[in-house]
Motif scaffolding. Structure first.
Motif, PDB file in Angstrom:
ATOM      1  N   ASP A  99      17.315 -17.575  10.271  1.00  0.00           N
ATOM      2  CA  ASP A  99      18.347 -16.536  10.198  1.00  0.00           C
ATOM      3  C   ASP A  99      19.611 -17.077   9.541  1.00  0.00           C
ATOM      4  N   GLU A 100      19.982 -18.289   9.917  1.00  0.00           N
ATOM      5  CA  GLU A 100      21.185 -18.906   9.359  1.00  0.00           C
ATOM      6  C   GLU A 100      21.044 -19.118   7.850  1.00  0.00           C
TER       7      GLU A 100
ATOM      8  N   GLY B 185      23.753 -27.637  13.221  1.00  0.00           N
ATOM      9  CA  GLY B 185      24.670 -26.673  13.803  1.00  0.00           C
ATOM     10  C   GLY B 185      24.081 -25.878  14.950  1.00  0.00           C
ATOM     11  N   LEU B 186      22.763 -25.725  14.936  1.00  0.00           N
ATOM     12  CA  LEU B 186      22.076 -24.948  15.968  1.00  0.00           C
ATOM     13  C   LEU B 186      21.296 -25.818  16.954  1.00  0.00           C
ATOM     14  N   ARG B 187      21.426 -27.120  16.834  1.00  0.00           N
ATOM     15  CA  ARG B 187      20.554 -28.035  17.584  1.00  0.00           C
ATOM     16  C   ARG B 187      20.884 -28.137  19.073  1.00  0.00           C
ATOM     17  N   GLN B 188      22.156 -28.071  19.442  1.00  0.00           N
ATOM     18  CA  GLN B 188      22.540 -28.335  20.830  1.00  0.00           C
ATOM     19  C   GLN B 188      21.829 -27.417  21.834  1.00  0.00           C
TER      20      GLN B 188
ATOM     21  N   ALA C 299      22.402 -26.020   9.058  1.00  0.00           N
ATOM     22  CA  ALA C 299      21.809 -25.114  10.044  1.00  0.00           C
ATOM     23  C   ALA C 299      21.054 -25.901  11.116  1.00  0.00           C
ATOM     24  N   TYR C 300      20.311 -26.898  10.697  1.00  0.00           N
ATOM     25  CA  TYR C 300      19.506 -27.730  11.618  1.00  0.00           C
ATOM     26  C   TYR C 300      20.394 -28.319  12.707  1.00  0.00           C
TER      27      TYR C 300
ATOM     28  N   TYR D 107      14.326 -21.735  18.192  1.00  0.00           N
ATOM     29  CA  TYR D 107      15.266 -22.548  17.422  1.00  0.00           C
ATOM     30  C   TYR D 107      15.006 -22.389  15.935  1.00  0.00           C
TER      31      TYR D 107
ATOM     32  N   TYR E 225      18.957 -26.067  21.561  1.00  0.00           N
ATOM     33  CA  TYR E 225      17.549 -26.495  21.572  1.00  0.00           C
ATOM     34  C   TYR E 225      17.407 -27.772  22.395  1.00  0.00           C
TER      35      TYR E 225
ATOM     36  N   ARG F 212      16.178 -19.164  14.568  1.00  0.00           N
ATOM     37  CA  ARG F 212      17.632 -19.165  14.391  1.00  0.00           C
ATOM     38  C   ARG F 212      18.022 -19.897  13.103  1.00  0.00           C
ATOM     39  N   VAL F 213      17.339 -21.016  12.836  1.00  0.00           N
ATOM     40  CA  VAL F 213      17.605 -21.743  11.594  1.00  0.00           C
ATOM     41  C   VAL F 213      17.301 -20.848  10.398  1.00  0.00           C
TER      42      VAL F 213
END
Length: 197
Positions: free
Chosen positions: A60-61, A39-42, A36-37, A54, A44, A57-58
């Motif tokens: 939630d994931e 996968g959602l970083r871009q 999750a960290y 951010y 951010y 979102r982590v």
């Protein structure tokens, strides 16, 4: 013109202890957390979302919820995990600047971490251009990151040597005509730059 990446070149990647602290605060299974960290970083890094957004979102994931206090702890721990620098490379930056070699910086970095570095590291002022992904709206290996730098520098692609520790970022730069150097050590970089080792 030398265009430097920061993390993995001048600053260190996350420390193991720092990573452990971030994951412990999150309180999630290790593999799921880091998926999750990253996968959602871009978004951010690109400045599309704030630190708190951010981390929500982590959460939630991961199927959980982080309250404001935990989010603040995660932001702080995340910054700390990325805060170490390579003094040998900082010395090289100072050497290049003192010699009048034009240098610039292109880093995938969120706003909170960028502010942390600006407050604590005067060597950042040595760069003619500091292209932080959170402020330019593009993150490597997106072509826009390199094109933004070329425009800001007023440089032709083949006049720029891009130094990064990730092959995918080097390939993306070379696809736009920049010259690339895959960073493996300060000594190898010095040799590539024609400096004494």
């Amino acid at each position: 013109m030398i265009l430097f990446d920061m993390f993995g070149v001048i600053a260190r990647h996350q420390s193991p202890d720092g990573k452990d602290r971030v994951a412990a605060i999150a309180g999630a299974p290790d593999t799921a957390f880091w998926d999750a960290y990253w996968g959602l970083r871009q978004p951010y890094d690109r400045g599309d979302v704030t630190g708190p957004a951010y981390w929500r979102r982590v959460a939630d994931e991961l199927g959980t919820d982080f309250d404001e206090r935990r989010i603040a702890q995660l932001v702080e721990a995340d910054i700390a995990s990325w805060s170490a620098v390579e003094e040998t490379m900082v010395a090289l930056i100072e050497e290049l600047a003192a010699a009048g070699r034009p240098i610039a910086l292109l880093s995938n970095i969120p706003e909170e971490l960028a502010a942390h570095y600006e407050e604590r590291h005067s060597w950042l002022k040595r760069f003619q251009v500091r292209a932080f992904s959170c402020r330019i709206g593009h993150a490597k290996p997106e072509p826009g990151a390199y094109l933004w730098c070329l425009e800001a520098l007023g440089a032709a692609p083949d006049d720029v040597l891009f130094v990064d520790d990730r092959e995918e970022n080097i390939r993306a730069a070379e696809a736009l005509g920049l010259r690339g150097h895959l960073f493996t050590s300060p000594a190898n970089l010095r040799e590539a730059l024609g400096l004494s080792v």
